[in-house]
Design an enzyme around this catalytic site. Structure first.
Site, PDB file in Angstrom:
ATOM      1  N   LYS A   1       0.854  -1.180   0.000  1.00  0.00           N
ATOM      2  CA  LYS A   1       0.000   0.000   0.000  1.00  0.00           C
ATOM      3  C   LYS A   1       0.896   1.238   0.000  1.00  0.00           C
ATOM      4  O   LYS A   1       1.471   1.611   1.019  1.00  0.00           O
ATOM      5  CB  LYS A   1      -0.926   0.031   1.231  1.00  0.00           C
ATOM      6  CG  LYS A   1      -2.125   0.920   0.972  1.00  0.00           C
ATOM      7  CD  LYS A   1      -2.458   1.921   2.059  1.00  0.00           C
ATOM      8  CE  LYS A   1      -1.613   3.081   2.308  1.00  0.00           C
ATOM      9  NZ  LYS A   1      -1.775   4.234   1.393  1.00  0.00           N
TER      10      LYS A   1
ATOM     11  N   GLY B   1       6.730   6.130   7.964  1.00  0.00           N
ATOM     12  CA  GLY B   1       5.804   7.265   7.986  1.00  0.00           C
ATOM     13  C   GLY B   1       5.885   7.981   9.315  1.00  0.00           C
ATOM     14  O   GLY B   1       6.944   8.042   9.944  1.00  0.00           O
TER      15      GLY B   1
ATOM     16  N   VAL C   1       0.843   7.400  13.248  1.00  0.00           N
ATOM     17  CA  VAL C   1       0.351   6.276  12.437  1.00  0.00           C
ATOM     18  C   VAL C   1       1.117   5.006  12.800  1.00  0.00           C
ATOM     19  O   VAL C   1       0.534   3.928  12.937  1.00  0.00           O
ATOM     20  CB  VAL C   1       0.447   6.599  10.927  1.00  0.00           C
ATOM     21  CG1 VAL C   1       0.149   5.363  10.087  1.00  0.00           C
ATOM     22  CG2 VAL C   1      -0.522   7.720  10.567  1.00  0.00           C
ATOM     23  N   GLY C   2       2.415   5.141  13.025  1.00  0.00           N
ATOM     24  CA  GLY C   2       3.217   3.977  13.413  1.00  0.00           C
ATOM     25  C   GLY C   2       2.715   3.351  14.706  1.00  0.00           C
ATOM     26  O   GLY C   2       2.603   2.116  14.818  1.00  0.00           O
TER      27      GLY C   2
ATOM     28  N   GLU D   1       9.857   2.610  10.576  1.00  0.00           N
ATOM     29  CA  GLU D   1      10.789   3.735  10.503  1.00  0.00           C
ATOM     30  C   GLU D   1       9.922   4.981  10.505  1.00  0.00           C
ATOM     31  O   GLU D   1       9.044   5.130   9.647  1.00  0.00           O
ATOM     32  CB  GLU D   1      11.640   3.638   9.232  1.00  0.00           C
ATOM     33  CG  GLU D   1      12.977   4.331   9.361  1.00  0.00           C
ATOM     34  CD  GLU D   1      12.947   5.732   8.837  1.00  0.00           C
ATOM     35  OE1 GLU D   1      13.114   6.663   9.646  1.00  0.00           O
ATOM     36  OE2 GLU D   1      12.726   5.918   7.638  1.00  0.00           O
TER      37      GLU D   1
ATOM     38  N   CYS E   1      13.520  11.951   6.219  1.00  0.00           N
ATOM     39  CA  CYS E   1      13.617  11.523   7.616  1.00  0.00           C
ATOM     40  C   CYS E   1      15.021  11.754   8.137  1.00  0.00           C
ATOM     41  O   CYS E   1      15.247  11.756   9.341  1.00  0.00           O
ATOM     42  CB  CYS E   1      13.201  10.070   7.766  1.00  0.00           C
ATOM     43  SG  CYS E   1      14.054   8.962   6.655  1.00  0.00           S
TER      44      CYS E   1
ATOM     45  N   GLN F   1       0.796  19.868   3.675  1.00  0.00           N
ATOM     46  CA  GLN F   1       2.179  19.954   4.154  1.00  0.00           C
ATOM     47  C   GLN F   1       2.632  21.420   4.175  1.00  0.00           C
ATOM     48  O   GLN F   1       3.277  21.863   5.129  1.00  0.00           O
ATOM     49  CB  GLN F   1       3.088  19.119   3.249  1.00  0.00           C
ATOM     50  CG  GLN F   1       4.462  18.825   3.840  1.00  0.00           C
ATOM     51  CD  GLN F   1       4.432  17.845   5.003  1.00  0.00           C
ATOM     52  OE1 GLN F   1       3.650  16.913   5.002  1.00  0.00           O
ATOM     53  NE2 GLN F   1       5.264  18.063   5.998  1.00  0.00           N
TER      54      GLN F   1
ATOM     55  N   GLU G   1       8.994  16.820  14.628  1.00  0.00           N
ATOM     56  CA  GLU G   1       9.417  16.691  13.233  1.00  0.00           C
ATOM     57  C   GLU G   1       8.568  17.629  12.391  1.00  0.00           C
ATOM     58  O   GLU G   1       7.343  17.518  12.371  1.00  0.00           O
ATOM     59  CB  GLU G   1       9.247  15.257  12.742  1.00  0.00           C
ATOM     60  CG  GLU G   1       9.689  15.102  11.295  1.00  0.00           C
ATOM     61  CD  GLU G   1       9.695  13.663  10.822  1.00  0.00           C
ATOM     62  OE1 GLU G   1       8.692  12.973  11.020  1.00  0.00           O
ATOM     63  OE2 GLU G   1      10.720  13.238  10.252  1.00  0.00           O
TER      64      GLU G   1
HETATM   65  P1  NDP Z   1       1.582   8.997   7.415  1.00  0.00           P
HETATM   66  O1  NDP Z   1       2.234   8.299   8.536  1.00  0.00           O
HETATM   67  O2  NDP Z   1       0.182   9.446   7.571  1.00  0.00           O
HETATM   68  O3  NDP Z   1       1.605   8.077   6.102  1.00  0.00           O
HETATM   69  C1  NDP Z   1       2.608   7.095   5.812  1.00  0.00           C
HETATM   70  C2  NDP Z   1       1.947   5.905   5.125  1.00  0.00           C
HETATM   71  O4  NDP Z   1       1.035   5.288   6.045  1.00  0.00           O
HETATM   72  C3  NDP Z   1       1.107   6.282   3.914  1.00  0.00           C
HETATM   73  O5  NDP Z   1       1.147   5.242   2.960  1.00  0.00           O
HETATM   74  C4  NDP Z   1      -0.280   6.389   4.498  1.00  0.00           C
HETATM   75  O6  NDP Z   1      -1.296   6.269   3.539  1.00  0.00           O
HETATM   76  C5  NDP Z   1      -0.261   5.236   5.457  1.00  0.00           C
HETATM   77  N1  NDP Z   1      -1.259   5.296   6.526  1.00  0.00           N
HETATM   78  C6  NDP Z   1      -1.849   6.393   7.056  1.00  0.00           C
HETATM   79  N2  NDP Z   1      -2.716   6.023   8.024  1.00  0.00           N
HETATM   80  C7  NDP Z   1      -2.668   4.680   8.100  1.00  0.00           C
HETATM   81  C8  NDP Z   1      -3.333   3.716   8.908  1.00  0.00           C
HETATM   82  N3  NDP Z   1      -4.229   4.068   9.835  1.00  0.00           N
HETATM   83  N4  NDP Z   1      -3.064   2.410   8.734  1.00  0.00           N
HETATM   84  C9  NDP Z   1      -2.156   2.024   7.811  1.00  0.00           C
HETATM   85  N5  NDP Z   1      -1.496   2.892   7.008  1.00  0.00           N
HETATM   86  C10 NDP Z   1      -1.739   4.206   7.154  1.00  0.00           C
HETATM   87  O7  NDP Z   1       2.465  10.201   7.007  1.00  0.00           O
HETATM   88  P2  NDP Z   1       2.031  11.417   6.066  1.00  0.00           P
HETATM   89  O8  NDP Z   1       2.255  11.006   4.686  1.00  0.00           O
HETATM   90  O9  NDP Z   1       0.645  11.908   6.345  1.00  0.00           O
HETATM   91  O10 NDP Z   1       3.045  12.498   6.548  1.00  0.00           O
HETATM   92  C11 NDP Z   1       2.807  13.165   7.805  1.00  0.00           C
HETATM   93  C12 NDP Z   1       4.083  13.327   8.553  1.00  0.00           C
HETATM   94  O11 NDP Z   1       4.692  12.056   8.761  1.00  0.00           O
HETATM   95  C13 NDP Z   1       5.144  14.108   7.834  1.00  0.00           C
HETATM   96  O12 NDP Z   1       4.942  15.462   7.948  1.00  0.00           O
HETATM   97  C14 NDP Z   1       6.380  13.611   8.527  1.00  0.00           C
HETATM   98  O13 NDP Z   1       6.519  14.279   9.740  1.00  0.00           O
HETATM   99  C15 NDP Z   1       6.084  12.172   8.795  1.00  0.00           C
HETATM  100  N6  NDP Z   1       6.680  11.283   7.783  1.00  0.00           N
HETATM  101  C16 NDP Z   1       7.894  10.782   8.033  1.00  0.00           C
HETATM  102  C17 NDP Z   1       8.512  10.000   7.099  1.00  0.00           C
HETATM  103  C18 NDP Z   1       9.854   9.496   7.343  1.00  0.00           C
HETATM  104  O14 NDP Z   1      10.537   9.075   6.377  1.00  0.00           O
HETATM  105  N7  NDP Z   1      10.323   9.489   8.575  1.00  0.00           N
HETATM  106  C19 NDP Z   1       7.906   9.680   5.823  1.00  0.00           C
HETATM  107  C20 NDP Z   1       6.593  10.263   5.650  1.00  0.00           C
HETATM  108  C21 NDP Z   1       6.013  11.015   6.625  1.00  0.00           C
HETATM  109  P3  NDP Z   1      -1.916   7.572   2.809  1.00  0.00           P
HETATM  110  O15 NDP Z   1      -0.852   8.593   2.726  1.00  0.00           O
HETATM  111  O16 NDP Z   1      -2.328   7.066   1.494  1.00  0.00           O
HETATM  112  O17 NDP Z   1      -3.069   7.999   3.665  1.00  0.00           O
END
Ligand code: NDP
Length: 483
Positions: free
Chosen positions: A173, A226, A230-231, A248, A282, A329, A381
């Site tokens: 996904k 992510g 969410v994690g 991560e 990240c 964002q 972050e």
């Molecule tokens: P999210 O944690 O929301 O999204 C990361 C992934 O998880 C996406 O594929 C998202 O899907 C999916 N996701 C969201 N909710 C769920 C859930 N309940 N169950 C399973 N999967 C889920 O990050 P965002 O993209 O919204 O970014 C928000 C913040 O997260 C950023 O501003 C940053 O601070 C952090 N981030 C950190 C990253 C890193 O590399 N450390 C990478 C990305 C984000 P979908 O987007 O399709 O809803």
């Protein structure tokens, strides 16, 4: 007419229950396409077929698996320009970085192609006579991969490649913000010699298909990159089924600039590390911890280096900083720019929305000075082209400040002292430590991950990935009746 793109489920390209549109953040008039959103029933089909296909894949033998992974990696590297341009178009990073990301993603596949041939076990004598022990790693089963938008191809690849290498099936996904890169990678995987359903792409919202995926008892392991909230939610869901997890998440990386540093190098590392990829990494250097005796000179050089960065359309030559990924964002970034000032930090450059010839999510990289490590801009972050300078009086204070965070992904020091560099390497509480290098930028053949809120579970990449994508089996073998 705008193109529509399907999910790849159980070996077939199929429409979803709805679609979302994907627009170019450099130019909102550029509609990239409509992307299918997988329904609950479709996800179940993908998971059921993944279980069947995984058994078949285990029987393929290592050379056949090698050929599959090598073919994927080789095609990605050969098409890096084309696929990198698509990535840049939908994510907003400059085209050269998009190309570099796709090429690097290909390298994950060729690296793990080679790892299929190095899949060795151990043998030992039993403490009991005439019994031999064979220890080897086997596939976990069905792996759910949930990836973010900031490195849509590389992050997914450093999960998909080891998952397949070690004999697993994958249900992927991707982030809904970057579906075109996901479809492009899936097209390459789909045409390989793999069992039907070994690899499925289920695009859709995280809160919908993502949540269903992590709650499914048909999933044996979940690899996620992510945000921290969410994690944590995924960990809570996973534990209900005792599903293995690897996560991560966020970070608050610091670059320490010492009084003996080469300040031109320090300014260049800081500007690149803080603003590259619009700060949406990240591994970004969002805290710049600077010795008081070089503070003013460093800041002057940092401002000069930042002013040389060219914010623009991701696909235009000369652009070094593209737009941020989305309106949400951008608004969040502007909120942090205001928050830092309300906390007492001084925004000496940037931190504002930019009006450009194309309507997109452009932001001028911003630098705070006079910030302290307890401010929200230094604790949370931001994922923004924003960096905050923190003045310190000694190396000891710098190290303490680097470690004073809930996160722990990367840290860096700029120094000409071997003694300080060595001490820092040993005492920085982060998963990756950089000496005279940017906090961002890691290799593909060695472990990657962090401490604290940054990571949870086994490390990713290199041979360390085997820990997550396999389970260990210990077999005891007796020759039976002595002859
Ligand atoms: P999210 O944690 O929301 O999204 C990361 C992934 O998880 C996406 O594929 C998202 O899907 C999916 N996701 C969201 N909710 C769920 C859930 N309940 N169950 C399973 N999967 C889920 O990050 P965002 O993209 O919204 O970014 C928000 C913040 O997260 C950023 O501003 C940053 O601070 C952090 N981030 C950190 C990253 C890193 O590399 N450390 C990478 C990305 C984000 P979908 O987007 O399709 O809803």
């Amino acid at each position: 007419m705008t193109a529509s793109f399907k999910n790849f489920i159980a070996g077939d390209w199929i429409d979803g229950v709805s679609t979302v549109e994907n627009r170019n953040p450099s130019d909102l008039t550029d509609l990239i396409g409509h992307f299918a959103q997988a329904g609950a029933d479709q996800l179940e089909i993908a998971l059921d077929q993944a279980q069947v296909a995984q058994s078949a894949w285990e029987g393929y033998g290592i050379e056949r698996k090698y050929n599959v992974l090598m073919a994927i990696g080789t095609e990605m590297m050969a098409r890096a320009e084309e696929l990198g341009t698509l990535l840049a178009r939908e994510e907003g990073k400059p085209k050269a970085e998009g190309k570099g990301e796709v090429y690097r993603a290909g390298q994950f596949f060729t690296y793990y192609a080679a790892e299929t041939l190095r899949h060795m076990g151990e043998s030992a004598d039993s403490v009991r006579p005439d019994i031999e022990i064979d220890v080897r790693r086997e596939a976990v089963g069905v792996v759910a991969i949930i990836s973010p938008w900031n490195f849509p191809t590389a992050t997914a690849s450093w999960k998909i490649a080891p998952a397949l290498c070690y004999g697993n099936a994958v249900v992927w996904k991707p982030a809904n913000a970057t579906p075109a890169s996901a479809v492009a990678l899936t097209e390459i995987i789909a045409k390989q010699d793999i069992p039907k359903g070994l690899f499925s792409l289920v695009m859709g919202a995280g809160s919908d298909v993502g949540q269903r995926l992590v709650e499914s008892p048909k999933v044996n392991a979940i690899s996620f990159t992510g945000s921290v909230p969410v994690g944590k939610g995924i960990a809570t869901a996973a534990i209900q089924n005792l599903t293995k997890i690897q996560m991560e998440m966020g970070s608050k990386n610091a670059l320490a600039v010492m009084d003996d540093a080469d300040l031109d190098l320090a300014a260049s590392l800081a500007a690149g590390g803080a603003f590259g990829g619009s700060g949406q990494k990240c591994t970004a250097s969002s805290r710049l911890i600077v010795h008081a005796s070089v503070h003013d000179e460093f800041v002057e050089k940092l401002v000069a280096a930042t002013q040389k960065l060219k914010v623009g359309h991701a696909l235009e030559d000369g652009t070094t900083i593209g737009p941020v990924v989305s309106e949400r964002q951008l608004n969040e970034n502007l909120r942090y720019a205001a928050l830092g000032q309300s906390e007492g930090a001084e925004l000496i450059i940037g931190g504002t929305r930019l009006d450009m010839p194309h309507d997109g999510y452009y932001m001028q990289p911003g630098i705070f000075v006079g910030s302290t490590n307890d401010m929200a801009i230094n604790r949370e972050e931001m994922f923004a082209p924003l960096a905050a300078v923190i003045k310190v009086d000694s190396y000891a204070e710098a190290l303490h400040t680097v470690n004073d965070t809930n996160f722990g992904l990367t840290s860096g020091i700029v120094t000409t002292s071997l003694a300080r560099a060595s001490h820092f390497r040993r005492n920085a509480r982060t998963g990756c430590v950089m000496v005279n290098l940017p906090t961002a930028g890691t290799d593909y053949h060695v472990p990657f991950g962090g401490r604290g809120d940054s990571s949870y579970g086994p490390r990713e990449q290199g041979t360390a990935a085997a820990e997550f994508y396999t389970v260990v089996k210990t077999a005891y073998i007796s020759s039976g009746t002595p002859f």
